[in-house]
Design a protein around this motif. Structure first.
Motif, mmCIF file in Angstrom:
data_model
loop_
_atom_site.group_PDB
_atom_site.id
_atom_site.type_symbol
_atom_site.label_atom_id
_atom_site.label_comp_id
_atom_site.label_asym_id
_atom_site.label_seq_id
_atom_site.Cartn_x
_atom_site.Cartn_y
_atom_site.Cartn_z
ATOM 1 N N LEU A 160 0.829 -1.184 0.000
ATOM 2 C CA LEU A 160 0.000 0.000 0.000
ATOM 3 C C LEU A 160 0.879 1.255 0.000
ATOM 4 C CD1 LEU A 160 -3.124 0.346 0.158
ATOM 5 C CD2 LEU A 160 -2.803 0.906 2.585
ATOM 6 N N GLY A 161 0.640 2.160 -0.960
ATOM 7 C CA GLY A 161 1.418 3.389 -1.044
ATOM 8 C C GLY A 161 2.559 3.341 -2.029
ATOM 9 N N ASP A 162 2.916 2.133 -2.560
ATOM 10 C CA ASP A 162 3.935 2.066 -3.603
ATOM 11 C C ASP A 162 3.506 2.937 -4.790
ATOM 12 O OD1 ASP A 162 5.471 0.419 -2.123
ATOM 13 O OD2 ASP A 162 5.115 -1.397 -3.295
ATOM 14 N N ARG A 163 4.468 3.661 -5.358
ATOM 15 C CA ARG A 163 4.142 4.579 -6.446
ATOM 16 C C ARG A 163 4.916 4.239 -7.712
ATOM 17 N NH1 ARG A 163 5.673 10.101 -4.198
ATOM 18 N NH2 ARG A 163 6.965 8.836 -2.838
ATOM 19 N N ILE A 164 4.287 4.488 -8.839
ATOM 20 C CA ILE A 164 4.924 4.314 -10.140
ATOM 21 C C ILE A 164 4.801 5.639 -10.884
ATOM 22 C CG2 ILE A 164 4.838 3.127 -12.357
ATOM 23 C CD1 ILE A 164 3.679 0.720 -10.899
ATOM 24 N N THR A 165 5.929 6.168 -11.307
ATOM 25 C CA THR A 165 5.931 7.393 -12.092
ATOM 26 C C THR A 165 5.771 7.043 -13.564
ATOM 27 O OG1 THR A 165 7.356 8.514 -10.502
ATOM 28 C CG2 THR A 165 7.239 9.451 -12.714
ATOM 29 N N ASN A 166 4.872 7.726 -14.235
ATOM 30 C CA ASN A 166 4.606 7.480 -15.650
ATOM 31 C C ASN A 166 5.790 7.938 -16.489
ATOM 32 O OD1 ASN A 166 3.537 7.114 -18.184
ATOM 33 N ND2 ASN A 166 1.619 8.188 -17.769
ATOM 34 N N SER A 167 6.427 6.991 -17.156
ATOM 35 C CA SER A 167 7.595 7.327 -17.972
ATOM 36 C C SER A 167 7.202 7.909 -19.332
ATOM 37 C CB SER A 167 8.472 6.086 -18.171
ATOM 38 O OG SER A 167 7.757 5.070 -18.855
ATOM 39 N N GLN A 168 5.904 7.818 -19.712
ATOM 40 C CA GLN A 168 5.434 8.370 -20.979
ATOM 41 C C GLN A 168 4.151 9.183 -20.752
ATOM 42 O OE1 GLN A 168 5.096 5.273 -23.925
ATOM 43 N NE2 GLN A 168 7.136 4.452 -23.502
ATOM 44 N N PRO A 169 4.264 10.280 -20.003
ATOM 45 C CA PRO A 169 3.059 11.076 -19.726
ATOM 46 C C PRO A 169 2.483 11.685 -21.004
ATOM 47 C CG PRO A 169 5.026 12.277 -19.083
ATOM 48 C CD PRO A 169 5.482 10.898 -19.447
ATOM 49 N N ALA A 170 1.165 11.784 -21.036
ATOM 50 C CA ALA A 170 0.485 12.338 -22.213
ATOM 51 C C ALA A 170 -0.742 13.124 -21.759
ATOM 52 C CB ALA A 170 0.079 11.217 -23.172
ATOM 53 N N ALA A 171 -1.218 13.981 -22.631
ATOM 54 C CA ALA A 171 -2.404 14.778 -22.328
ATOM 55 C C ALA A 171 -3.573 13.864 -21.980
ATOM 56 C CB ALA A 171 -2.760 15.672 -23.522
ATOM 57 N N GLY A 172 -4.305 14.212 -20.897
ATOM 58 C CA GLY A 172 -5.436 13.424 -20.460
ATOM 59 C C GLY A 172 -5.059 12.228 -19.609
ATOM 60 N N GLY A 173 -3.771 12.006 -19.423
ATOM 61 C CA GLY A 173 -3.326 10.870 -18.615
ATOM 62 C C GLY A 173 -2.960 11.281 -17.197
ATOM 63 N N TYR A 174 -2.059 10.497 -16.553
ATOM 64 C CA TYR A 174 -1.661 10.750 -15.171
ATOM 65 C C TYR A 174 -0.148 10.907 -15.079
ATOM 66 C CZ TYR A 174 -6.331 9.010 -14.023
ATOM 67 O OH TYR A 174 -7.681 8.824 -13.944
ATOM 68 N N LEU A 175 0.289 11.607 -14.033
ATOM 69 C CA LEU A 175 1.721 11.683 -13.735
ATOM 70 C C LEU A 175 2.233 10.341 -13.231
ATOM 71 C CD1 LEU A 175 1.981 15.150 -11.941
ATOM 72 C CD2 LEU A 175 2.699 14.557 -14.264
ATOM 73 N N GLY A 176 1.347 9.564 -12.640
ATOM 74 C CA GLY A 176 1.754 8.260 -12.133
ATOM 75 C C GLY A 176 0.601 7.536 -11.501
ATOM 76 N N TRP A 177 0.928 6.414 -10.803
ATOM 77 C CA TRP A 177 -0.080 5.584 -10.167
ATOM 78 C C TRP A 177 0.361 5.231 -8.744
ATOM 79 C CZ3 TRP A 177 2.096 4.768 -14.927
ATOM 80 C CH2 TRP A 177 1.266 4.977 -16.057
ATOM 81 N N VAL A 178 -0.585 5.026 -7.838
ATOM 82 C CA VAL A 178 -0.293 4.671 -6.455
ATOM 83 C C VAL A 178 -1.080 3.411 -6.098
ATOM 84 C CG1 VAL A 178 -2.116 6.183 -5.566
ATOM 85 C CG2 VAL A 178 -0.228 5.479 -4.063
#
Length: 559
Positions: free
Chosen positions: A523-541
């Protein structure tokens, strides 16, 4: 008569309340008796007269010839600038020794000379209701061609040695016990302002609990300090070793080191502060060697210390650190980074540039995960790899899998690494074959920054945190390789930017282009989006932990 009665009454009262009367005798009150040819018998008569409670005062500036003296009880010897010279034909006989029972010995203002061991205090057996104590002040020990040790102590409860010099011994001070025989720890050790000169070894410690070493100098020696095993809570301040590795001073397995902590021996809470190993000569191997310890407690803190480099001694390294350790302050090292691997031991030379730099500690190190899962590894090679889930591992997040390879196989991720320190975290063990984990410069295939073979006990994974130094910016491969059929069990593989043996890895942070489909996450592990795009997310938790994990996006990007 009244004086005699008062004295007897006083003695009875002292014995009742446990007060030790301090009788003082002069050595000259006990003359040599024919056919005695040296001072052994008369000094022994003086000690026996004290009956374990008192002070022996030697005449001022007199030279006494002695074979061996046996001590008992609480004895204080005041030298008055005199000397005791060993005349024993057998150089294995100590000048001062106890009979295996409790002794409280104090010696001051004396010179002790000869080829024999100067002091030997040993408590016989697992004896917990008796003790040994030694206090030495302003004593000069002069050995002979390094044929014997100077002081040997076993199962001692208190040591205070200060303002002492010694010369030409095999080992100046040995303090040891053996827990396999039920012997207790040596404790309350305080050594201050001691100079060792021309010795094979300055100090040898085994099974010490609580010691403070201040201002100890070892000059022109085979090695300075040898921490054999099972030592804990030792603080070293302003200790210095110079001209170690000297030819003709071979002290055995520990020869050629300033400070030596052997492989596979427990050492706990050892701190080395404001200390040095300088001027390596002849056959020196390393200023500081800390061996790898598997399945045992070990940690070493090095604070503001200096270890000299050498461009002329073949195979010499300023520092070799293989176990758990913490560096603090500025250091001076060789500018090379090298790695040596054996079948059962992981060995890494932690060396940085000669100019020195501040190494981050556990309190300010902020590691950034470059890779935190085997799933990030791509595959190449002519063989095949089979990955199956296994039972939970002992370390970290329990991502335990079994990897079986056939023929030559390689699985790696390509990373852009900057010049500087990085750290590999690996929990794995080898079952068959010779698989290994590596870090390699793609532009220079022969420039391998790190190569490690997992634990080979074939029963459990070992957590290894190995710092490695990247010599230049560039593209590097981090992966698993086998040149033939092999099987390994992998729990954890991570590479973080920064130097660290100790840091808190509360939540995994990694870069990926999508949420993973298999694995184990907390719980709380984070993944940074290596291919950010419009309408998407900076990452996931991670919002649901375990193997049935779930991630939710955070940081919406405007469409």
């Amino acid at each position: 008569m009244s004086n005699i009665f008062a004295s007897a009454l006083n003695k009875k009262l002292q014995d009742k309340v446990g007060i030790i009367s301090d009788t003082t005798v002069l050595a000259e009150q006990f003359p040599i008796i024919a056919p005695e040819t040296d001072d052994t018998a008369r000094l022994q008569r003086a000690l026996d007269f004290l009956n374990g409670k008192g002070t022996l005062v030697l005449a001022s500036l007199v030279s006494y010839n002695v074979k061996s003296l046996t001590l008992k009880g609480s004895v204080k010897i005041i030298g008055n600038g005199s000397s005791i010279n060993s005349v024993a034909s057998d150089n294995t006989v100590p000048i001062f020794k106890n009979d295996g029972n409790a002794v409280n010995l104090k010696i001051s203002d004396l010179t002790i000379k000869g080829r024999n061991r100067a002091i030997e205090l040993v408590l016989n057996g697992a004896n917990y209701d008796k003790g040994l104590s030694l206090t030495i002040s302003k004593v000069d020990f002069q050995g002979y061609t390094r044929t014997s040790d100077c002081i040997y102590l076993r199962q001692i409860d208190f040591v205070d040695i200060q303002d002492v010099s010694n010369f030409n011994y095999s080992t100046f001070l040995t303090i040891e016990s053996d827990y396999t025989k039920g012997e207790r720890d040596n404790t309350q050790i305080h050594l201050r302002n001691i100079m060792c000169l021309q010795v094979k070894l300055g100090y040898k410690f085994k099974q010490i609990d609580k010691a403070v070493l201040d201002g100890l100098d070892v000059n022109e020696c085979g090695s300075g300090f040898y921490f054999e095993a099972d030592n804990k809570r030792i603080q070293m301040n302003a200790c210095h070793v110079e001209r170690y590795g000297s030819a003709g001073y071979d002290g055995g397995i520990n020869y050629g080191y300033g400070y030596y902590f052997p492989d596979n021996k427990s050492q706990l809470d050892i701190s080395l502060n404001n200390s040095t190993a300088l001027l390596p000569v002849d056959n020196a191997k390393a200023g500081l060697y800390q061996g790898l310890v598997e399945n045992l407690l070990t940690n070493l803190v090095i604070d503001n210390c200096e270890f000299d480099k050498s461009d002329t001694i073949s195979g010499y390294k300023a520092v070799i650190l293989l176990g758990s350790y913490l560096w603090k302050g500025r250091f001076k090292y060789d500018d090379k980074s090298a790695t040596t691997w054996k079948t059962t031991l992981t060995k890494s030379d932690g060396l940085i540039e000669e100019t020195g730099r501040t190494i981050p500690t556990s309190r300010n190190l902020l590691p950034f995960a470059l890779i935190n899962s085997h799933e990030q590894l791509s595959t190449i090679g002519t063989g095949t790899m089979t990955i199956t889930n296994d039972t939970d591992g002992i370390f970290n997040k329990g991502r335990l899998i079994t990897i079986a390879t056939t023929s030559q196989y390689e699985k790696y991720v390509q990373l852009n690494l900057k010049k500087g320190w990085h750290t590999l975290l690996l929990a794995a063990y080898k079952k068959t074959g010779s698989p290994f984990v590596y870090v390699q410069n793609i532009a220079s295939p022969y420039n391998t920054s790190l190569q490690i073979q997992p634990n080979v006990d074939a029963t459990s994974e070992r957590l290894v945190r190995v710092p490695f130094y990247v010599q230049q910016d560039g593209q590097y491969k981090v992966g698993i390789m086998s040149s033939s059929d092999a099987t390994m069990v992998l729990n954890q593989i991570e590479v973080v930017r920064g130097f660290g043996q100790y840091f808190t890895d509360d939540n995994t942070i990694c870069r990926r282009s999508a949420i993973p489909t298999v694995g184990y996450f907390d719980l709380g592990d984070r993944i940074t989006n290596s291919q950010p795009a419009a309408g998407g997310y900076l990452g996931w938790v991670c919002v649901t932990s375990g193997t049935s994990f779930a991630f939710k996006g955070y940081g919406s990007i405007q469409a």
